[in-house]
Design a protein around this motif. Structure first.
Motif, PDB file in Angstrom:
ATOM      1  N   MET A 177       0.847  -1.192   0.000  1.00  0.00           N
ATOM      2  CA  MET A 177       0.000   0.000   0.000  1.00  0.00           C
ATOM      3  C   MET A 177       0.884   1.245   0.000  1.00  0.00           C
ATOM      4  SD  MET A 177      -3.079  -1.233   0.017  1.00  0.00           S
ATOM      5  CE  MET A 177      -2.555  -2.791  -0.738  1.00  0.00           C
ATOM      6  N   ASP A 178       0.481   2.268  -0.723  1.00  0.00           N
ATOM      7  CA  ASP A 178       1.225   3.527  -0.733  1.00  0.00           C
ATOM      8  C   ASP A 178       1.097   4.222   0.615  1.00  0.00           C
ATOM      9  OD1 ASP A 178       1.997   3.223  -3.386  1.00  0.00           O
ATOM     10  OD2 ASP A 178       0.234   4.270  -4.152  1.00  0.00           O
ATOM     11  N   GLY A 179       2.218   4.718   1.133  1.00  0.00           N
ATOM     12  CA  GLY A 179       2.209   5.535   2.333  1.00  0.00           C
ATOM     13  C   GLY A 179       2.190   4.790   3.641  1.00  0.00           C
ATOM     14  N   ARG A 180       2.163   3.469   3.611  1.00  0.00           N
ATOM     15  CA  ARG A 180       2.007   2.753   4.887  1.00  0.00           C
ATOM     16  C   ARG A 180       3.271   2.790   5.730  1.00  0.00           C
ATOM     17  NH1 ARG A 180       5.302  -0.184   1.409  1.00  0.00           N
ATOM     18  NH2 ARG A 180       5.234  -2.438   1.734  1.00  0.00           N
ATOM     19  N   ILE A 181       4.449   2.918   5.121  1.00  0.00           N
ATOM     20  CA  ILE A 181       5.687   2.961   5.906  1.00  0.00           C
ATOM     21  C   ILE A 181       5.715   4.210   6.784  1.00  0.00           C
ATOM     22  CG2 ILE A 181       8.199   3.039   5.811  1.00  0.00           C
ATOM     23  CD1 ILE A 181       6.970   0.358   4.988  1.00  0.00           C
ATOM     24  N   GLY A 182       5.385   5.348   6.201  1.00  0.00           N
ATOM     25  CA  GLY A 182       5.362   6.574   6.977  1.00  0.00           C
ATOM     26  C   GLY A 182       4.349   6.532   8.106  1.00  0.00           C
ATOM     27  N   ALA A 183       3.182   5.958   7.827  1.00  0.00           N
ATOM     28  CA  ALA A 183       2.143   5.865   8.851  1.00  0.00           C
ATOM     29  C   ALA A 183       2.574   4.947   9.989  1.00  0.00           C
ATOM     30  CB  ALA A 183       0.846   5.369   8.224  1.00  0.00           C
ATOM     31  N   ILE A 184       3.211   3.839   9.653  1.00  0.00           N
ATOM     32  CA  ILE A 184       3.674   2.896  10.684  1.00  0.00           C
ATOM     33  C   ILE A 184       4.807   3.506  11.493  1.00  0.00           C
ATOM     34  CG2 ILE A 184       4.854   0.689  11.036  1.00  0.00           C
ATOM     35  CD1 ILE A 184       3.186  -0.399   8.672  1.00  0.00           C
ATOM     36  N   ARG A 185       5.742   4.177  10.825  1.00  0.00           N
ATOM     37  CA  ARG A 185       6.852   4.793  11.553  1.00  0.00           C
ATOM     38  C   ARG A 185       6.340   5.845  12.532  1.00  0.00           C
ATOM     39  NH1 ARG A 185      10.624   3.175  13.603  1.00  0.00           N
ATOM     40  NH2 ARG A 185      11.677   2.411  11.741  1.00  0.00           N
ATOM     41  N   LYS A 186       5.404   6.652  12.097  1.00  0.00           N
ATOM     42  CA  LYS A 186       4.845   7.690  12.968  1.00  0.00           C
ATOM     43  C   LYS A 186       4.168   7.059  14.180  1.00  0.00           C
ATOM     44  CE  LYS A 186       1.653  11.629  12.916  1.00  0.00           C
ATOM     45  NZ  LYS A 186       0.713  12.436  12.079  1.00  0.00           N
ATOM     46  N   ALA A 187       3.422   5.980  13.958  1.00  0.00           N
ATOM     47  CA  ALA A 187       2.713   5.325  15.061  1.00  0.00           C
ATOM     48  C   ALA A 187       3.687   4.655  16.024  1.00  0.00           C
ATOM     49  CB  ALA A 187       1.724   4.303  14.502  1.00  0.00           C
ATOM     50  N   LEU A 188       4.738   4.045  15.507  1.00  0.00           N
ATOM     51  CA  LEU A 188       5.730   3.411  16.375  1.00  0.00           C
ATOM     52  C   LEU A 188       6.412   4.449  17.258  1.00  0.00           C
ATOM     53  CD1 LEU A 188       7.395   0.893  13.876  1.00  0.00           C
ATOM     54  CD2 LEU A 188       5.967   0.283  15.839  1.00  0.00           C
ATOM     55  N   GLU A 189       6.762   5.572  16.681  1.00  0.00           N
ATOM     56  CA  GLU A 189       7.401   6.636  17.455  1.00  0.00           C
ATOM     57  C   GLU A 189       6.463   7.137  18.551  1.00  0.00           C
ATOM     58  OE1 GLU A 189      10.555   7.981  17.148  1.00  0.00           O
ATOM     59  OE2 GLU A 189      11.020   6.399  15.703  1.00  0.00           O
ATOM     60  N   ALA A 190       5.208   7.334  18.188  1.00  0.00           N
ATOM     61  CA  ALA A 190       4.237   7.858  19.148  1.00  0.00           C
ATOM     62  C   ALA A 190       3.998   6.887  20.295  1.00  0.00           C
ATOM     63  CB  ALA A 190       2.918   8.174  18.435  1.00  0.00           C
ATOM     64  N   ALA A 191       4.115   5.590  20.008  1.00  0.00           N
ATOM     65  CA  ALA A 191       3.873   4.571  21.027  1.00  0.00           C
ATOM     66  C   ALA A 191       5.128   4.217  21.815  1.00  0.00           C
ATOM     67  CB  ALA A 191       3.303   3.309  20.371  1.00  0.00           C
ATOM     68  N   GLY A 192       6.224   4.888  21.535  1.00  0.00           N
ATOM     69  CA  GLY A 192       7.457   4.646  22.281  1.00  0.00           C
ATOM     70  C   GLY A 192       8.316   3.523  21.741  1.00  0.00           C
ATOM     71  N   HIS A 193       7.964   2.985  20.574  1.00  0.00           N
ATOM     72  CA  HIS A 193       8.739   1.885  19.990  1.00  0.00           C
ATOM     73  C   HIS A 193       9.782   2.451  19.016  1.00  0.00           C
ATOM     74  CE1 HIS A 193       6.146  -1.041  21.861  1.00  0.00           C
ATOM     75  NE2 HIS A 193       5.075  -0.470  21.326  1.00  0.00           N
ATOM     76  N   THR A 194      10.640   3.289  19.550  1.00  0.00           N
ATOM     77  CA  THR A 194      11.592   3.987  18.688  1.00  0.00           C
ATOM     78  C   THR A 194      12.654   3.064  18.111  1.00  0.00           C
ATOM     79  OG1 THR A 194      12.903   4.578  20.630  1.00  0.00           O
ATOM     80  CG2 THR A 194      11.253   6.160  19.901  1.00  0.00           C
ATOM     81  N   ASN A 195      12.905   1.941  18.767  1.00  0.00           N
ATOM     82  CA  ASN A 195      13.929   1.010  18.289  1.00  0.00           C
ATOM     83  C   ASN A 195      13.365  -0.137  17.468  1.00  0.00           C
ATOM     84  OD1 ASN A 195      16.123   2.382  19.432  1.00  0.00           O
ATOM     85  ND2 ASN A 195      15.781   1.432  21.430  1.00  0.00           N
ATOM     86  N   THR A 196      12.061  -0.176  17.290  1.00  0.00           N
ATOM     87  CA  THR A 196      11.472  -1.201  16.432  1.00  0.00           C
ATOM     88  C   THR A 196      11.781  -0.859  14.980  1.00  0.00           C
ATOM     89  OG1 THR A 196       9.670  -1.589  17.996  1.00  0.00           O
ATOM     90  CG2 THR A 196       9.350  -2.369  15.744  1.00  0.00           C
ATOM     91  N   MET A 197      12.399  -1.783  14.283  1.00  0.00           N
ATOM     92  CA  MET A 197      12.816  -1.539  12.910  1.00  0.00           C
ATOM     93  C   MET A 197      11.698  -1.858  11.924  1.00  0.00           C
ATOM     94  SD  MET A 197      16.626  -3.218  13.254  1.00  0.00           S
ATOM     95  CE  MET A 197      16.140  -4.331  14.590  1.00  0.00           C
ATOM     96  N   ILE A 198      11.772  -1.204  10.779  1.00  0.00           N
ATOM     97  CA  ILE A 198      10.849  -1.479   9.676  1.00  0.00           C
ATOM     98  C   ILE A 198      11.647  -2.038   8.507  1.00  0.00           C
ATOM     99  CG2 ILE A 198       9.219  -0.544   8.008  1.00  0.00           C
ATOM    100  CD1 ILE A 198       8.479   1.607  10.008  1.00  0.00           C
ATOM    101  N   LEU A 199      11.280  -3.249   8.106  1.00  0.00           N
ATOM    102  CA  LEU A 199      11.792  -3.843   6.873  1.00  0.00           C
ATOM    103  C   LEU A 199      10.664  -3.759   5.859  1.00  0.00           C
ATOM    104  CD1 LEU A 199      13.521  -5.579   4.968  1.00  0.00           C
ATOM    105  CD2 LEU A 199      12.766  -7.601   6.244  1.00  0.00           C
ATOM    106  N   SER A 200      10.813  -2.896   4.903  1.00  0.00           N
ATOM    107  CA  SER A 200       9.756  -2.692   3.923  1.00  0.00           C
ATOM    108  C   SER A 200       9.894  -3.655   2.745  1.00  0.00           C
ATOM    109  CB  SER A 200       9.794  -1.259   3.386  1.00  0.00           C
ATOM    110  OG  SER A 200       8.895  -1.120   2.306  1.00  0.00           O
ATOM    111  N   TYR A 201       8.802  -4.342   2.437  1.00  0.00           N
ATOM    112  CA  TYR A 201       8.714  -5.041   1.160  1.00  0.00           C
ATOM    113  C   TYR A 201       8.538  -3.938   0.115  1.00  0.00           C
ATOM    114  CZ  TYR A 201       7.743  -9.621   3.396  1.00  0.00           C
ATOM    115  OH  TYR A 201       7.797 -10.793   4.124  1.00  0.00           O
ATOM    116  N   ALA A 202       9.634  -3.319  -0.251  1.00  0.00           N
ATOM    117  CA  ALA A 202       9.569  -2.126  -1.088  1.00  0.00           C
ATOM    118  C   ALA A 202       9.398  -2.461  -2.564  1.00  0.00           C
ATOM    119  CB  ALA A 202      10.830  -1.287  -0.888  1.00  0.00           C
ATOM    120  N   ALA A 203      10.020  -3.542  -3.002  1.00  0.00           N
ATOM    121  CA  ALA A 203       9.922  -3.962  -4.400  1.00  0.00           C
ATOM    122  C   ALA A 203       9.385  -5.390  -4.436  1.00  0.00           C
ATOM    123  CB  ALA A 203      11.281  -3.871  -5.080  1.00  0.00           C
ATOM    124  N   LYS A 204       8.087  -5.494  -4.246  1.00  0.00           N
ATOM    125  CA  LYS A 204       7.416  -6.799  -4.248  1.00  0.00           C
ATOM    126  C   LYS A 204       6.606  -6.909  -5.532  1.00  0.00           C
ATOM    127  CE  LYS A 204       4.220  -9.709  -1.606  1.00  0.00           C
ATOM    128  NZ  LYS A 204       3.365  -9.778  -0.391  1.00  0.00           N
TER     129      LYS A 204
END
Length: 334
Positions: A177-204
């Motif tokens: 989905m377009d834009g989901r990485i930014g939305a997930i990163r923002k939510a993780l930061e807001a919830a205090g999960h600053t060290n949770t990494m995102i591995l994006s299926y960027a070219a699927k």
């Protein structure tokens, strides 16, 4: 055109560097080790310890107890991470995939159990709705069967938070989905999960190599239509760079190319262009091909397995998600 390599025979004999074990080892440009592997694992919510997957010989769906044993084995083999994918009871599936948001569901239970058993092994969680939806798509669909982008992203954000709360080290959105990485990163930061990494299926890519996986997670018979409106066109290469660039800008820590072997050119382009950890996914169809040809005696299965894994390294992959991880790890440790 003048060659950048002006050596001439017989002054230069390249075969000198291929004569025996020690010199071949010394001059190897790439080396495959267990630390390059990510164990691709399917878990299920039943009591049976191991359920064979018909289209993937020697692969099993594992219950929670077996997943714990696998995590300990990964640690002993120096395999750094496990990517987990769920097979849930069909009775828990619906049109919206709400079970994906259950904090007491299969994936949160598996995460907690595996991290307790092997805290040094990283846990990577698939963020997508297809294992949970009755229609087999990666998101919410409208009355025409079209997968809705923004509404799906809202659910993916919630799913990622559930996984992070359970202790996942990496959340890996595979939905495209377009834009989901930014939305997930923002939510993780807001919830205090600053060290949770995102591995994006960027070219699927919308590939024909996923069939056995859909069998493994139980979505093969449920899937209505195809996924071409959200997964990439196999004809496109430049588009992959645009996808990767957007996901990095939105907060991805690592990016993935999927499938692996048919898209080595994409792995190379992404890794060279962005200098970001690039993960290749050796998908179920690639696994099944090697296993089937090996069973018929047409190829040396072990040799081809290791050759393909090395090819990902040669193309620039920082790591390889593969269903061969356990067996390849055993061979490499030996």
């Amino acid at each position: 055109m003048t060659s950048p390599f002006p050596q001439q025979f017989p002054t230069t004999r390249l075969r000198r560097l291929r004569q025996n074990g020690w010199i071949r080892s010394l001059t190897s440009e790439n080396v495959l080790t267990p630390s390059d592997l990510i164990w691709s694992m399917v878990v299920h919510d039943g009591d049976e310890a191991r359920i064979p997957v018909g289209s993937m010989p020697d692969l099993y769906r594992l219950n929670v107890s077996e997943a714990v044993k696998a995590a300990r084995k990964a640690s002993s083999l120096n395999i750094p991470a496990i990517a987990i994918f769920p097979h849930i009871n069909p009775s828990r599936k619906d049109e919206t995939g709400r079970e994906a948001l259950n904090p007491d569901g299969l994936i949160p239970d598996v995460i907690k159990a595996m991290k307790d058993a092997a805290p040094d092994v990283g846990i990577i969680c698939d963020v997508a709705l297809d294992p949970y939806t009755s229609h087999g798509h990666d998101g919410l669909i409208d009355s025409e069967g079209y997968v809705l982008n923004d509404e799906t992203s809202e659910m993916l954000v919630q799913q990622a938070i559930v996984q992070a709360e359970a202790g996942a080290d990496v959340v890996a959105p595979s939905d495209m989905m377009d834009g989901r990485i930014g939305a997930i990163r923002k939510a993780l930061e807001a919830a205090g999960h600053t060290n949770t990494m995102i591995l994006s299926y960027a070219a699927k890519y919308a590939s024909g190599f996923y069939g056995p996986y859909r069998d493994a997670i139980g979505s093969a018979t449920a899937l209505k239509g195809d996924k071409k409106t959200y997964q990439q066109n196999p004809a496109n290469s430049d588009e992959a760079l645009r996808e990767v660039a957007m996901d990095i800008a939105e907060g991805a820590d690592m990016v993935m190319v999927k499938p692996g072997l048919p898209y080595l050119d994409i792995v190379r382009r992404v890794s060279e262009t962005f200098a970001i950890p690039t993960i290749a996914f050796q998908v179920s169809g690639e696994y099944a091909q090697i296993k089937a040809a090996s069973a018929r005696g047409w190829i040396d299965g072990d040799r081809v397995m290791m050759e393909t894994l090395l090819s990902f390294k040669r193309a620039g992959a920082a790591g390889i998600i593969t269903y061969f991880a356990e067996y390849a790890g055993e061979l490499l440790n030996d």
